[in-house]
Design a protein around this motif. Sequence first.
Motif, mmCIF file in Angstrom:
data_model
loop_
_atom_site.group_PDB
_atom_site.id
_atom_site.type_symbol
_atom_site.label_atom_id
_atom_site.label_comp_id
_atom_site.label_asym_id
_atom_site.label_seq_id
_atom_site.Cartn_x
_atom_site.Cartn_y
_atom_site.Cartn_z
ATOM 1 N N THR A 45 0.852 -1.192 0.000
ATOM 2 C CA THR A 45 0.000 0.000 0.000
ATOM 3 C C THR A 45 0.885 1.237 0.000
ATOM 4 O O THR A 45 2.051 1.189 0.380
ATOM 5 N N GLU A 95 -6.017 -2.477 9.629
ATOM 6 C CA GLU A 95 -6.572 -1.125 9.571
ATOM 7 C C GLU A 95 -6.274 -0.305 10.824
ATOM 8 O O GLU A 95 -5.822 0.843 10.737
ATOM 9 N N THR A 116 -2.802 -7.330 6.667
ATOM 10 C CA THR A 116 -4.200 -7.527 6.303
ATOM 11 C C THR A 116 -4.895 -6.183 6.094
ATOM 12 O O THR A 116 -4.283 -5.124 6.247
ATOM 13 N N ASP A 117 -6.166 -6.223 5.716
ATOM 14 C CA ASP A 117 -6.991 -5.022 5.518
ATOM 15 C C ASP A 117 -6.407 -4.085 4.462
ATOM 16 O O ASP A 117 -6.429 -2.854 4.618
ATOM 17 N N LEU A 118 -5.922 -4.620 3.367
ATOM 18 C CA LEU A 118 -5.264 -3.779 2.367
ATOM 19 C C LEU A 118 -6.189 -2.690 1.828
ATOM 20 O O LEU A 118 -5.763 -1.539 1.644
ATOM 21 N N ASP A 119 -7.444 -3.022 1.566
ATOM 22 C CA ASP A 119 -8.374 -2.025 1.030
ATOM 23 C C ASP A 119 -8.629 -0.909 2.034
ATOM 24 O O ASP A 119 -8.786 0.260 1.653
ATOM 25 N N GLU A 120 -8.674 -1.261 3.315
ATOM 26 C CA GLU A 120 -8.922 -0.257 4.346
ATOM 27 C C GLU A 120 -7.677 0.582 4.636
ATOM 28 O O GLU A 120 -7.772 1.754 4.997
ATOM 29 N N GLU A 122 -5.210 1.295 2.421
ATOM 30 C CA GLU A 122 -4.799 2.078 1.249
ATOM 31 C C GLU A 122 -5.163 3.557 1.350
ATOM 32 O O GLU A 122 -4.322 4.426 1.032
ATOM 33 N N PRO A 123 -6.376 3.932 1.799
ATOM 34 C CA PRO A 123 -6.707 5.368 1.858
ATOM 35 C C PRO A 123 -5.831 6.179 2.809
ATOM 36 O O PRO A 123 -5.747 7.401 2.673
ATOM 37 N N SER A 133 -0.344 -10.889 2.029
ATOM 38 C CA SER A 133 -1.484 -10.545 2.876
ATOM 39 C C SER A 133 -2.204 -11.809 3.326
ATOM 40 O O SER A 133 -2.066 -12.877 2.724
#
Length: 223
Positions: A45, A95, A116-120, A122-123, A133
């Motif tokens: 990320t 996250e 873990t929580d790559l999508d969370e 990233e922002p 992951s």
Amino acid sequence: MPFIAGPAPAPLPAELLSKLSRVSFPTLGHYLEEGFADFGIRRLTGTARVVGRAVTVRITGQDSTVLHHAAGWCEPGDVFVIDTGGDTRHAPVGEVLAATLSIRGAAGVIVDGVVTDLDEVEPFGLPVYARGSSVLTTKLLSLDAGGMNVPVVCGGVTVNPGDVVLADRNGVFFASVAVVEAIVDTALADDAEEPELVAELRGGARLGDLTGASEAVAGFGAS
């Protein structure tokens, strides 16, 4: 072994940080052989280059109690370097941990393991480096083990608290301040010469002629 907390490392010299913000990290690889993490640790990320001092954390297997404690002491520009003791199943960074470090101004996180929580994550824009992951995470088991600001191993490299950490999409590098200070000016000078070198190549010059490699090859076997 019981939990060990070492002293907080000294800040990196401001002049060195300025130089490192400009140098091409792979140029350091022209002169050094040690300190480069193995290629399995990659950026997952974030996009920013990482330049900062190492805050080292060693956790034990499934337990991330020490990491949660250490995160509260993060200072702006710190790079958390996490030694999982060889565990590549349990993710210690997700996250909430990433949010903590991002809010406190961390420059990045390097995990010799999974996250873990790559999508969370990233922002947040926080550069996170790891081997991969997982949805399997560490737990708060409150084990009296591990350490903070102690020597750790990450990507096959021994990392000491306060070491320089450099990372970008090419990979991760760790070294003492003394090692980096001894080579950074030479690396910057090389970087400054590269545009002229590329211009000469565009003009038809041969790379070996410019670097001296062709002259060396011409002498092979001569005696």
